[in-house]
Design a protein around this motif. Structure first.
Motif, mmCIF file in Angstrom:
data_model
loop_
_atom_site.group_PDB
_atom_site.id
_atom_site.type_symbol
_atom_site.label_atom_id
_atom_site.label_comp_id
_atom_site.label_asym_id
_atom_site.label_seq_id
_atom_site.Cartn_x
_atom_site.Cartn_y
_atom_site.Cartn_z
ATOM 1 N N ARG A 22 67.912 26.514 10.349
ATOM 2 C CA ARG A 22 69.343 26.358 10.663
ATOM 3 C C ARG A 22 69.656 26.663 12.128
ATOM 4 N NH1 ARG A 22 72.244 30.343 7.215
ATOM 5 N NH2 ARG A 22 70.193 31.336 7.050
ATOM 6 N N VAL A 23 68.713 27.236 12.853
ATOM 7 C CA VAL A 23 68.945 27.523 14.271
ATOM 8 C C VAL A 23 68.923 26.214 15.055
ATOM 9 C CG1 VAL A 23 68.108 28.681 16.338
ATOM 10 C CG2 VAL A 23 67.938 29.815 14.115
ATOM 11 N N GLN A 24 70.001 25.936 15.764
ATOM 12 C CA GLN A 24 70.066 24.749 16.619
ATOM 13 C C GLN A 24 69.742 25.082 18.069
ATOM 14 O OE1 GLN A 24 73.740 22.584 16.274
ATOM 15 N NE2 GLN A 24 73.585 22.351 14.054
ATOM 16 N N VAL A 60 74.065 27.972 15.103
ATOM 17 C CA VAL A 60 73.341 27.751 13.848
ATOM 18 C C VAL A 60 74.159 26.835 12.938
ATOM 19 C CG1 VAL A 60 72.155 29.965 13.991
ATOM 20 C CG2 VAL A 60 74.338 29.815 12.808
ATOM 21 N N ASP A 61 73.499 26.287 11.932
ATOM 22 C CA ASP A 61 74.215 25.403 10.998
ATOM 23 C C ASP A 61 75.285 26.155 10.227
ATOM 24 O OD1 ASP A 61 72.627 23.311 11.796
ATOM 25 O OD2 ASP A 61 71.230 23.479 10.116
ATOM 26 N N SER A 62 74.968 27.385 9.841
ATOM 27 C CA SER A 62 75.908 28.181 9.050
ATOM 28 C C SER A 62 75.560 29.652 9.181
ATOM 29 C CB SER A 62 75.857 27.767 7.574
ATOM 30 O OG SER A 62 74.562 27.978 7.040
ATOM 31 N N VAL A 63 76.554 30.501 8.937
ATOM 32 C CA VAL A 63 76.368 31.952 8.998
ATOM 33 C C VAL A 63 76.922 32.541 7.708
ATOM 34 C CG1 VAL A 63 76.826 34.087 10.248
ATOM 35 C CG2 VAL A 63 76.696 31.923 11.499
ATOM 36 N N SER A 116 65.727 28.146 23.538
ATOM 37 C CA SER A 116 65.082 27.205 22.626
ATOM 38 C C SER A 116 66.133 26.278 22.043
ATOM 39 C CB SER A 116 64.351 27.949 21.498
ATOM 40 O OG SER A 116 65.281 28.619 20.658
ATOM 41 N N GLY A 117 65.676 25.120 21.601
ATOM 42 C CA GLY A 117 66.586 24.145 21.019
ATOM 43 C C GLY A 117 67.289 23.319 22.088
ATOM 44 N N ARG A 118 68.288 22.590 21.641
ATOM 45 C CA ARG A 118 69.036 21.733 22.566
ATOM 46 C C ARG A 118 70.052 22.564 23.343
ATOM 47 N NH1 ARG A 118 74.111 20.747 20.901
ATOM 48 N NH2 ARG A 118 74.683 21.298 18.762
ATOM 49 N N ASN A 119 70.570 21.981 24.416
ATOM 50 C CA ASN A 119 71.609 22.647 25.184
ATOM 51 C C ASN A 119 72.945 22.435 24.477
ATOM 52 O OD1 ASN A 119 73.488 23.604 27.005
ATOM 53 N ND2 ASN A 119 72.499 22.697 28.790
#
Length: 248
Positions: A22-24, A60-63, A116-119
């Motif tokens: 879920r981490v973007q 993140v997608d959800s918390v 990490s991940g996209r900006n």
């Protein structure tokens, strides 16, 4: 590009243990500002600076409640490693927060490194109208605080000295936000103060208070000396922000 602290790399790994796929994005922010503040204070920017923890943001997608409990269990370790509590935003909250938190997200947008991940800031910007409105609220609030504090000090230097010193960080933050509104670099509060003085057509008053950010106390004589100019600059700055437009 600033070097990403090892503790932030570890945090990135642990957030992925909590949130999984879920981490973007994970972003570290405020590095340039932190280094400028440390330089201003004469600190070793490479050393452990517990007074200025490293700030991070995770999209993140959800918390959920379980996620928060898992993060809470790791908080002591993160603090020991010089990290602030990470800012967590669900992806559907992120873009909609720009007009609600213009200062905070604009500061992150202008001073961040993707771990990490996209900006998450790609293609996003804080609208100038939202930033100007927030600057006006901050400026008027600061001005009213100074006026009220002077009355409550009964014109005495000792309580006024406390007011001047305690208000210095908020003053520096205000100057940095107005500098950002003007499209100027704002990592260094001293540079922001000098820009404000030029914009207001004055030669002193703003920077003198910024120099007190890391000072614990000043004399009553100094307080009585600097306060009139401090109040005058606060009044000028409030008018400047009130009349600010994108045509500048």
């Amino acid at each position: 590009m600033p070097e990403i602290p090892a503790a932030v790399r570890t945090l990135d790994t642990e957030l992925r243990e909590v949130f999984g796929s879920r981490v973007q994005s994970v972003v570290v922010y405020g590095i340039h500002t932190r280094e400028a503040r440390n330089h201003h204070a004469g600190a070793d920017v490479h050393g452990h600076d517990a007074a200025r923890p490293v700030h991070t943001l995770a999209v993140v997608d959800s918390v959920g409640a379980d996620d928060l409990r898992a993060c809470a269990a790791r908080l002591s370790k993160w603090r020991d490693e010089g990290l602030a509590t990470p800012l967590l935003l669900a992806s559907d909250e992120f873009a909609r927060s720009l007009d609600v938190f213009p200062f905070e997200l604009n500061a992150i947008l202008s001073d961040h490194v993707v771990v990490s991940g996209r900006n998450p800031f790609e293609g996003l910007r804080v609208e100038a109208a939202d930033l100007r409105r927030a600057c006006e609220v901050q400026a008027r609030g600061h001005l009213l605080h100074l006026r009220q504090a002077f009355i409550e000090s009964e014109g005495r230097g000792d309580p006024l000295a406390v007011v001047v010193v305690r208000s210095a960080p908020a003053w520096a933050s205000l100057l940095q936000n107005v500098a950002r509104l003007d499209g100027r670099p704002a990592h260094d509060p001293t540079a922001a103060a000098r820009h404000i003085e030029r914009a207001l057509g004055i030669t002193s008053g703003a920077e003198n208070i910024v120099r007190l950010i890391d000072v614990h106390e000043i004399t009553s004589t100094d307080a009585l000396r600097v306060f009139p100019a401090y109040l005058d600059v606060a009044e000028r700055l409030t008018r400047y922000v009130d009349q600010w437009s994108t045509a500048k």
